[in-house]
Design an enzyme around this catalytic site. Structure first.
Site, PDB file in Angstrom:
ATOM      1  N   GLY A 220      12.864  -8.396 -35.852  1.00  0.00           N
ATOM      2  CA  GLY A 220      14.170  -7.811 -35.532  1.00  0.00           C
ATOM      3  C   GLY A 220      14.198  -6.307 -35.450  1.00  0.00           C
ATOM      4  O   GLY A 220      14.508  -5.746 -34.418  1.00  0.00           O
ATOM      5  N   SER A 221      13.867  -5.628 -36.546  1.00  0.00           N
ATOM      6  CA  SER A 221      13.995  -4.174 -36.510  1.00  0.00           C
ATOM      7  C   SER A 221      12.692  -3.521 -36.045  1.00  0.00           C
ATOM      8  O   SER A 221      11.597  -4.053 -36.251  1.00  0.00           O
ATOM      9  CB  SER A 221      14.380  -3.643 -37.893  1.00  0.00           C
ATOM     10  OG  SER A 221      13.405  -4.012 -38.842  1.00  0.00           O
TER      11      SER A 221
ATOM     12  N   GLU B 251      17.400  -3.013 -33.342  1.00  0.00           N
ATOM     13  CA  GLU B 251      18.466  -2.683 -34.308  1.00  0.00           C
ATOM     14  C   GLU B 251      18.665  -1.190 -34.597  1.00  0.00           C
ATOM     15  O   GLU B 251      18.913  -0.805 -35.744  1.00  0.00           O
ATOM     16  CB  GLU B 251      18.236  -3.429 -35.645  1.00  0.00           C
ATOM     17  CG  GLU B 251      18.126  -4.929 -35.475  1.00  0.00           C
ATOM     18  CD  GLU B 251      17.814  -5.674 -36.777  1.00  0.00           C
ATOM     19  OE1 GLU B 251      18.099  -5.147 -37.865  1.00  0.00           O
ATOM     20  OE2 GLU B 251      17.283  -6.789 -36.689  1.00  0.00           O
TER      21      GLU B 251
ATOM     22  N   TYR C 260      14.356  -1.953 -57.807  1.00  0.00           N
ATOM     23  CA  TYR C 260      13.079  -1.857 -58.539  1.00  0.00           C
ATOM     24  C   TYR C 260      12.639  -0.408 -58.483  1.00  0.00           C
ATOM     25  O   TYR C 260      12.917   0.301 -57.511  1.00  0.00           O
ATOM     26  CB  TYR C 260      11.995  -2.752 -57.915  1.00  0.00           C
ATOM     27  CG  TYR C 260      11.605  -2.390 -56.501  1.00  0.00           C
ATOM     28  CD1 TYR C 260      10.619  -1.431 -56.249  1.00  0.00           C
ATOM     29  CD2 TYR C 260      12.225  -2.993 -55.410  1.00  0.00           C
ATOM     30  CE1 TYR C 260      10.266  -1.089 -54.947  1.00  0.00           C
ATOM     31  CE2 TYR C 260      11.876  -2.656 -54.110  1.00  0.00           C
ATOM     32  CZ  TYR C 260      10.895  -1.700 -53.888  1.00  0.00           C
ATOM     33  OH  TYR C 260      10.553  -1.355 -52.597  1.00  0.00           O
TER      34      TYR C 260
ATOM     35  N   TRP D  91      23.910 -10.546 -51.439  1.00  0.00           N
ATOM     36  CA  TRP D  91      23.633  -9.112 -51.518  1.00  0.00           C
ATOM     37  C   TRP D  91      24.902  -8.272 -51.609  1.00  0.00           C
ATOM     38  O   TRP D  91      24.891  -7.085 -51.327  1.00  0.00           O
ATOM     39  CB  TRP D  91      22.743  -8.684 -50.345  1.00  0.00           C
ATOM     40  CG  TRP D  91      21.323  -9.131 -50.548  1.00  0.00           C
ATOM     41  CD1 TRP D  91      20.776  -9.690 -51.660  1.00  0.00           C
ATOM     42  CD2 TRP D  91      20.240  -9.057 -49.600  1.00  0.00           C
ATOM     43  NE1 TRP D  91      19.436  -9.984 -51.467  1.00  0.00           N
ATOM     44  CE2 TRP D  91      19.083  -9.597 -50.213  1.00  0.00           C
ATOM     45  CE3 TRP D  91      20.137  -8.594 -48.282  1.00  0.00           C
ATOM     46  CZ2 TRP D  91      17.851  -9.680 -49.573  1.00  0.00           C
ATOM     47  CZ3 TRP D  91      18.901  -8.670 -47.642  1.00  0.00           C
ATOM     48  CH2 TRP D  91      17.766  -9.202 -48.272  1.00  0.00           C
TER      49      TRP D  91
ATOM     50  N   HIS E 103      12.722 -28.883 -48.761  1.00  0.00           N
ATOM     51  CA  HIS E 103      13.576 -29.913 -48.161  1.00  0.00           C
ATOM     52  C   HIS E 103      14.941 -29.347 -47.754  1.00  0.00           C
ATOM     53  O   HIS E 103      15.507 -29.738 -46.741  1.00  0.00           O
ATOM     54  CB  HIS E 103      13.687 -31.133 -49.084  1.00  0.00           C
ATOM     55  CG  HIS E 103      12.356 -31.815 -49.231  1.00  0.00           C
ATOM     56  ND1 HIS E 103      11.770 -32.501 -48.185  1.00  0.00           N
ATOM     57  CD2 HIS E 103      11.460 -31.827 -50.247  1.00  0.00           C
ATOM     58  CE1 HIS E 103      10.573 -32.932 -48.568  1.00  0.00           C
ATOM     59  NE2 HIS E 103      10.366 -32.541 -49.806  1.00  0.00           N
TER      60      HIS E 103
ATOM     61  N   GLU F 169       8.330 -14.746 -44.257  1.00  0.00           N
ATOM     62  CA  GLU F 169       7.517 -13.679 -44.817  1.00  0.00           C
ATOM     63  C   GLU F 169       6.557 -14.334 -45.793  1.00  0.00           C
ATOM     64  O   GLU F 169       6.961 -14.790 -46.852  1.00  0.00           O
ATOM     65  CB  GLU F 169       8.410 -12.691 -45.571  1.00  0.00           C
ATOM     66  CG  GLU F 169       7.623 -11.582 -46.212  1.00  0.00           C
ATOM     67  CD  GLU F 169       8.412 -10.843 -47.273  1.00  0.00           C
ATOM     68  OE1 GLU F 169       7.756 -10.290 -48.156  1.00  0.00           O
ATOM     69  OE2 GLU F 169       9.646 -10.837 -47.216  1.00  0.00           O
TER      70      GLU F 169
ATOM     71  N   HIS G   5       4.608  -4.671 -45.219  1.00  0.00           N
ATOM     72  CA  HIS G   5       4.927  -3.795 -46.352  1.00  0.00           C
ATOM     73  C   HIS G   5       3.803  -2.812 -46.629  1.00  0.00           C
ATOM     74  O   HIS G   5       3.923  -1.939 -47.461  1.00  0.00           O
ATOM     75  CB  HIS G   5       5.215  -4.620 -47.607  1.00  0.00           C
ATOM     76  CG  HIS G   5       6.387  -5.522 -47.424  1.00  0.00           C
ATOM     77  ND1 HIS G   5       6.258  -6.797 -46.910  1.00  0.00           N
ATOM     78  CD2 HIS G   5       7.714  -5.325 -47.612  1.00  0.00           C
ATOM     79  CE1 HIS G   5       7.462  -7.344 -46.819  1.00  0.00           C
ATOM     80  NE2 HIS G   5       8.360  -6.480 -47.233  1.00  0.00           N
TER      81      HIS G   5
ATOM     82  N   CYS H  74       7.932  -9.558 -41.415  1.00  0.00           N
ATOM     83  CA  CYS H  74       9.252  -9.006 -41.709  1.00  0.00           C
ATOM     84  C   CYS H  74       9.605  -7.971 -40.641  1.00  0.00           C
ATOM     85  O   CYS H  74       8.784  -7.681 -39.774  1.00  0.00           O
ATOM     86  CB  CYS H  74       9.236  -8.350 -43.097  1.00  0.00           C
ATOM     87  SG  CYS H  74      10.551  -8.949 -44.158  1.00  0.00           S
TER      88      CYS H  74
END
EC number: 2.1.1.14
Length: 765
Positions: free
Chosen positions: A438-439, A490, A518, A567, A658, A671, A701, A733
């Site tokens: 996406g980005s 985006e 974090y 979020w 499931h 991811e 990442h 990602c």
């Protein structure tokens, strides 16, 4: 008249610690500079609590990175790869464990229970040597004492520490971590002895694992640990603090029969049934720390309701044994409402951040002691009433639409294999189609354009033309790379939740409502205060613009309802699932508008679906049922030929596989590049999966650029367990945080790898 705070945010009201840490890591400031910022922050927090009248003020809840890592440092449990040679652990070793360094990777990070905070997972084994190696707790106790504040030092309790650990690399998977109890307790005893000598009278052990489903063997470890610590603790008052959920009856029994413990802390916001356990049997002469003020949300407490809960508990445990507290540490909420100068005044009157919650706790304690601040309670009652009756909170139309959902399952009319056939006829994609999530990189220039537009320094026209130019660059680049299904990159979005929240009704935004995720990383969750609806299309203009620039399929790009919910700070005046269904209906309108605008592939991200999973197994099915249902609502009425994608971040995916199949998406990208093997094992074990799937072929990442061979090798591993006709090839990602110098070569190699394997498959036929 006793009040207590479980813990407090560390970042500072304006993220002072974040900026000090990043400056230190970038080599722009010294260790002394960092320590000074930290010392000032701690002093201001202690002073603030003392001034508010709090009796039991915590120390050692401050951290430069993470409280579990602080415990690892205290125990000297440093993994071998960091070449630590003993002695007091300094910033070098500490931050290497947290963030890795030039030669060795960081320790694993994972979610702290069901919050959005992440902790550093201890890596232990039979050969781990424990030694008292960080005197932080004692130093901070003395530091507060020198300022005239007598604090309660806080530790992660020994049993929870071990239960939150994992076997180190090379250690048997099934290694019994609790067998290390007798090895870590001597260090705890040393710390306790030093604190006693320094004058401490109370000590707090956080044992949040007591809120999980624990078997008898694990419960026995609590009895063993606190019996072993009994003589070391004599002469001290000991509080064992639990939070995040009800404590099960068996665990409650174990906890309340620990003879070395003086006081028990419970979360009475998320643990409503615990009140019944307390009423049916609380040990005489022990203190109850009643967590009535919510540490995980931003709503002002309903003081009248809390006061009546406290009065009922007072009748059980006695007046002098009841302490008013927060439900958990306040680190999970924003810091101080004072810094919200732009927030709407009505909404602001409904809120309380950490600093305000400290005042609420004290006001409740005073009221219990017969010193009720009538004006404060009256203002609180008025704010509660205004929130209940505000027309901004309730939207009849939305309520009706959400209520009407109850009868249906909201599944698409045909099954996934028939849909994939219909989509392939229209999209005509090659085998192993390539796409991205996406980005695309958000350059300094791009962020500047968005900032200037927000500050009204450039016109809407200038803004739109700058964004169009950026989209056109991203489209051209993807065509040059020969990617099959494109994205617009985006460039107009700041954040995957905030961008949508700003365009939905029922959402409010803060200027400084940051919460630590974090290390130095903070997030600013939107506040959902009312019924959610979508007044206007949100993404259609940009997706349509992007599709007009290419003949290849262009993905529409949306954030799913469950992720928006998980979020955000969510309203607490109706069940979470009702709010989720409302968001789902808003996203459904957007999906249908995108389809009508000619967008044939629409991605609805559910990165945080797994994050909302309750702590107790008994509650899993209900959550997964409404979460998955919410996702299906968004796309239940579109044509078979429109392809629905979803993207999920890998997080113990296998235990909810499931439910993921039940989402009934056409294609799911995952991811997984850090945990390939774990993910693929679920398919090896015979789970039948018929929809399209794209397990990430490289880790975005990391700045590392994977070679064509490496990516081809991963694709082959996937083909060993997944059908050729359902596998997609994509990064794991979005690329927002990467640089173009990394993205171009990595995507070039990804496309080459896909083509290489297509050729091999064709010649094998």
């Amino acid at each position: 008249m006793a009040s207590h705070i479980v813990g407090y945010p560390r970042m500072g009201p304006k993220r002072e610690l974040k900026f000090a840490l990043e400056s230190f890591w970038d080599g722009k400031s010294t260790a002394e500079d960092l320590e000074k910022v930290a010392t000032d922050l701690r002093a201001s927090i202690w002073k603030q609590m003392a001034d508010a009248g709090i009796k039991y003020i915590p120390s050692n809840t401050f951290s430069y990175y993470d409280q579990v890592l602080d415990t690892t440092a205290m125990l000297g449990a440093v993994p071998e790869r960091y070449s630590w040679t003993g002695g007091e652990i300094g910033f070098d070793t500490y931050f290497s464990m947290a963030r890795g360094n030039a030669t060795v990777p960081a320790m694993e990070m994972t979610k702290w229970f069901d919050t959005n905070y992440h902790f550093i997972v201890p890596e232990l084994g039979p050969n781990t040597k424990f030694s008292y190696s960080s005197h932080k707790a004692v130093n901070e106790y003395k530091e507060a004492k020198a300022l005239g504040v007598d604090t309660v030092p806080v530790f992660i309790g020994p049993v929870s520490y071990l239960l939150l650990s994992k076997p180190a690399k090379g250690v048997e998977k099934g290694f019994p971590l609790l067998s290390l109890l007798s090895s870590i307790l001597p260090v705890y005893k040393e710390v306790i002895a030093e604190l006693k000598a320094a004058g401490a009278s109370w000590i707090q052990f956080d044992e949040p694992t007591l809120a999980l489903d624990l078997d008898a063997h694990k419960l026995a470890a609590f009895s063993a640990a606190y019996t072993e610590l009994e003589s070391a603790l004599s002469g001290l008052n000991v509080l064992v603090e639990t939070y995040f959920a009800d404590v099960p009856a068996e665990s409650f029994k174990t906890l309340t029969s620990l003879s070395s413990v003086t006081a028990y802390g419970f979360d009475l916001v998320r643990g409503t049934q615990t009140v019944e356990l307390i009423k049916s049997g609380f040990p005489a002469g022990k203190y109850l720390f009643a967590g009535v003020v919510d540490g995980r949300n931003i709503w002002a407490d309903d003081l009248a309701a809390s006061l009546s809960t406290l009065q009922a508990l007072e009748a059980v445990v006695g007046k002098d044994k009841l302490v008013v507290s927060t439900s958990c540490s306040l680190m999970h909420t924003a810091v101080d409402l004072v810094n919200e100068t732009k927030l709407d005044s009505e909404i602001k009157s409904w809120l309380a951040f950490a600093a305000q919650k400290v005042v609420e706790v004290d006001a409740l304690a005073k009221a219990l002691a017969g010193q009720k601040d009538e004006a404060y309670f009256a203002a609180n009652a008025a704010a509660q009433a205004s929130r209940r009756s505000s027309p901004r909170v309730t939207n009849e139309e939305v309520q009706k639409a959400a209520a009407a959902l109850k009868g249906s399952d909201h599944r698409r009319a045909t099954n996934v294999s028939a849909r994939l056939d219909a989509q392939q006829k229209k999209l005509n994609l090659p085998v192993l189609p390539t796409t991205t999530i996406g980005s695309f990189p958000q350059t300094v220039e791009l962020r500047r354009v968005r900032r200037e537009y927000k500050a009204k320094k450039i016109s809407e026209e200038e803004y739109v033309s700058a964004i169009k130019e950026e989209i056109s660059k991203v489209v051209k680049l993807q065509e040059e790379l020969d990617i099959d299904v494109l994205v617009h990159g985006e460039p107009e979005r700041n954040d995957m939740v905030e961008y949508f929240g700003e365009q939905l009704s029922g959402f409010a935004f803060t200027a400084n409502g940051w919460v630590q995720s974090y290390g130095s990383r903070c997030v600013k969750p939107p506040i959902i205060y009312g019924d959610v609806s979508r007044p206007n299309p949100m993404t259609v203009f940009w997706s349509k613009t992007a599709q007009s620039m290419t003949s290849r399929p262009m993905k529409g790009m949306l954030t799913g309802p469950v992720t928006i919910l998980n979020w955000s700070f969510v309203r607490n005046d109706q069940p979470r699932f009702e709010t989720c269904y409302q968001i789902a209906l808003a996203i459904k309108k957007e999906v249908e508008d995108l389809e009508a605008a000619g967008i044939q592939v629409i991605q609805i991200d559910e990165a945080a679906l797994r994050e909302g999973l309750p702590l107790r197994k008994a509650e899993h099915a209900f959550y997964l049922d409404w979460a998955v249902h919410s996702f299906r609502i968004t796309n239940c009425e579109i044509k078979d030929t429109t392809q629905i994608h979803t993207h999920m971040c890998y997080s113990n995916f296998n235990d909810i596989i499931h439910s993921i199949i039940n989402m009934d998406a056409d294609v799911i990208t995952i991811e997984n590049s850090r945990s390939d093997e774990k993910l693929l094992s679920v398919f090896r074990e015979g789970v039948k999966y018929g929809a399209g799937i794209g397990p990430g072929v490289y880790d975005i990442h990391s700045p590392r650029i994977p070679s064509t061979e490496e990516i081809a090798d991963r694709i082959n591993k996937m083909l060993a367990v997944l059908d050729t006709n359902i596998l997609w090839v994509n990064p794991d990602c979005g690329l927002k945080t990467r640089k173009y110098t990394e993205v171009k070569p990595a995507l070039t190699n990804m496309v080459s790898a896909a083509k290489l394997i297509r050729t091999q498959l064709a010649s094998a036929k």
